[in-house]
Design a protein around this motif. Structure first.
Motif, PDB file in Angstrom:
ATOM      1  N   ALA A   1       0.580  -0.981  -0.061  1.00  0.00           N
ATOM      2  CA  ALA A   1       0.070   0.035   0.143  1.00  0.00           C
ATOM      3  C   ALA A   1       0.843   1.048  -0.120  1.00  0.00           C
ATOM      4  CB  ALA A   1      -1.243  -0.098   1.504  1.00  0.00           C
ATOM      5  N   GLY A   2       0.621   2.239  -1.272  1.00  0.00           N
ATOM      6  CA  GLY A   2       1.187   2.819  -0.663  1.00  0.00           C
ATOM      7  C   GLY A   2       0.132   4.759  -1.667  1.00  0.00           C
ATOM      8  N   PRO A   3       1.435   6.042  -1.286  1.00  0.00           N
ATOM      9  CA  PRO A   3       0.442   6.796  -2.126  1.00  0.00           C
ATOM     10  C   PRO A   3      -0.657   6.478  -3.551  1.00  0.00           C
ATOM     11  CG  PRO A   3       2.627   7.749  -1.606  1.00  0.00           C
ATOM     12  CD  PRO A   3       1.787   5.962  -2.124  1.00  0.00           C
ATOM     13  N   THR A   4      -0.174   5.673  -4.983  1.00  0.00           N
ATOM     14  CA  THR A   4      -0.784   5.020  -5.768  1.00  0.00           C
ATOM     15  C   THR A   4      -1.502   4.474  -5.582  1.00  0.00           C
ATOM     16  OG1 THR A   4       1.228   4.121  -6.582  1.00  0.00           O
ATOM     17  CG2 THR A   4       1.024   6.398  -7.173  1.00  0.00           C
ATOM     18  N   GLY A   5      -2.052   3.428  -4.687  1.00  0.00           N
ATOM     19  CA  GLY A   5      -3.171   2.862  -4.047  1.00  0.00           C
ATOM     20  C   GLY A   5      -2.135   1.399  -3.914  1.00  0.00           C
ATOM     21  N   THR A   6      -3.532   0.573  -3.450  1.00  0.00           N
ATOM     22  CA  THR A   6      -3.135  -0.830  -2.884  1.00  0.00           C
ATOM     23  C   THR A   6      -3.014  -2.325  -4.194  1.00  0.00           C
ATOM     24  OG1 THR A   6      -3.632  -0.178  -0.461  1.00  0.00           O
ATOM     25  CG2 THR A   6      -3.600  -2.501  -0.972  1.00  0.00           C
ATOM     26  N   LEU A   7      -2.134  -2.421  -3.521  1.00  0.00           N
ATOM     27  CA  LEU A   7      -1.433  -3.441  -5.362  1.00  0.00           C
ATOM     28  C   LEU A   7      -1.884  -4.816  -4.274  1.00  0.00           C
ATOM     29  CD1 LEU A   7       1.916  -2.071  -6.741  1.00  0.00           C
ATOM     30  CD2 LEU A   7      -0.628  -1.852  -7.580  1.00  0.00           C
ATOM     31  N   GLU A   8      -2.279  -6.067  -4.489  1.00  0.00           N
ATOM     32  CA  GLU A   8      -2.316  -7.019  -3.802  1.00  0.00           C
ATOM     33  C   GLU A   8      -1.092  -8.153  -4.235  1.00  0.00           C
ATOM     34  OE1 GLU A   8      -4.669  -7.830  -1.457  1.00  0.00           O
ATOM     35  OE2 GLU A   8      -4.957  -5.564  -1.967  1.00  0.00           O
TER      36      GLU A   8
ATOM     37  N   VAL B   1      -1.882   1.873 -11.833  1.00  0.00           N
ATOM     38  CA  VAL B   1      -1.302   3.357 -11.796  1.00  0.00           C
ATOM     39  C   VAL B   1       0.034   3.384 -11.588  1.00  0.00           C
ATOM     40  CG1 VAL B   1      -1.693   5.623 -10.847  1.00  0.00           C
ATOM     41  CG2 VAL B   1      -3.601   4.792 -10.779  1.00  0.00           C
ATOM     42  N   PRO B   2       0.865   4.551 -12.591  1.00  0.00           N
ATOM     43  CA  PRO B   2      -0.006   5.281 -14.010  1.00  0.00           C
ATOM     44  C   PRO B   2      -0.199   4.834 -15.073  1.00  0.00           C
ATOM     45  CG  PRO B   2       2.577   5.560 -13.445  1.00  0.00           C
ATOM     46  CD  PRO B   2       1.946   4.882 -12.917  1.00  0.00           C
ATOM     47  N   MET B   3       0.464   2.955 -15.277  1.00  0.00           N
ATOM     48  CA  MET B   3      -0.134   1.996 -15.903  1.00  0.00           C
ATOM     49  C   MET B   3      -1.065   1.171 -15.753  1.00  0.00           C
ATOM     50  SD  MET B   3       3.047   2.295 -18.332  1.00  0.00           S
ATOM     51  CE  MET B   3       3.489   4.206 -18.698  1.00  0.00           C
TER      52      MET B   3
ATOM     53  N   PHE C   1      10.137  -1.798 -18.917  1.00  0.00           N
ATOM     54  CA  PHE C   1      10.339  -0.038 -18.135  1.00  0.00           C
ATOM     55  C   PHE C   1      12.183  -1.088 -17.201  1.00  0.00           C
ATOM     56  CE2 PHE C   1       5.886   0.935 -19.379  1.00  0.00           C
ATOM     57  CZ  PHE C   1       6.704   1.863 -19.553  1.00  0.00           C
ATOM     58  N   GLY C   2      12.541  -2.092 -16.660  1.00  0.00           N
ATOM     59  CA  GLY C   2      13.938  -2.366 -16.230  1.00  0.00           C
ATOM     60  C   GLY C   2      13.016  -3.214 -15.167  1.00  0.00           C
ATOM     61  N   SER C   3      14.016  -2.912 -14.420  1.00  0.00           N
ATOM     62  CA  SER C   3      14.122  -3.782 -12.531  1.00  0.00           C
ATOM     63  C   SER C   3      14.520  -2.386 -11.734  1.00  0.00           C
ATOM     64  CB  SER C   3      14.949  -4.422 -12.224  1.00  0.00           C
ATOM     65  OG  SER C   3      14.600  -5.702 -13.166  1.00  0.00           O
ATOM     66  N   PHE C   4      13.536  -2.047 -10.912  1.00  0.00           N
ATOM     67  CA  PHE C   4      14.182  -1.777  -9.222  1.00  0.00           C
ATOM     68  C   PHE C   4      14.311  -2.003  -8.144  1.00  0.00           C
ATOM     69  CE2 PHE C   4      10.619  -0.161 -12.565  1.00  0.00           C
ATOM     70  CZ  PHE C   4      11.407   0.381 -13.322  1.00  0.00           C
TER      71      PHE C   4
END
Length: 100
Positions: A37-44, A63-65, A89-92
């Motif tokens: 959960a972060g500012p752009t929403g919650t990812l399950e 979000v954003p895509m 977009f690569g790895s982070f």
């Protein structure tokens, strides 16, 4: 209860800058569920698997895509180190510390 269960304060260094989130992990044998959960929403968490102190999971980002993020990480005590792969977009890097 597994040594990785709980909430983790995380930072993912993405092309959009540092993204802070709370990663929640609930283990069940060699699998886990949870959310990030972060500012752009919650990812399950989807397809969460555990092998020793290594975690693998996926998250569907909206979000954003829309895209599926593929993640691999390790837990060492109260530290989580992971890589979030966003396809073309690569790895982070994603780092986390266990909440109190």
């Amino acid at each position: 209860m597994s040594q990785i269960d709980g909430e983790w304060d995380c930072i993912t260094k993405s092309p959009l800058g540092e993204q802070k989130s709370v990663f929640t992990i609930k283990t069940d044998g060699d699998t886990f569920t949870g959310s990030n959960a972060g500012p752009t929403g919650t990812l399950e968490v989807a397809d969460g698997k555990i092998d020793g102190n290594t975690l693998t999971w996926k998250m569907d980002m909206k979000v954003p895509m829309p895209m599926t993020l593929t993640c691999t990480g390790t837990v060492d005590g109260d530290t989580l180190n992971a890589q979030v792969s966003a396809g073309a977009f690569g790895s982070f890097p994603m780092t986390g510390t266990r909440r109190g």
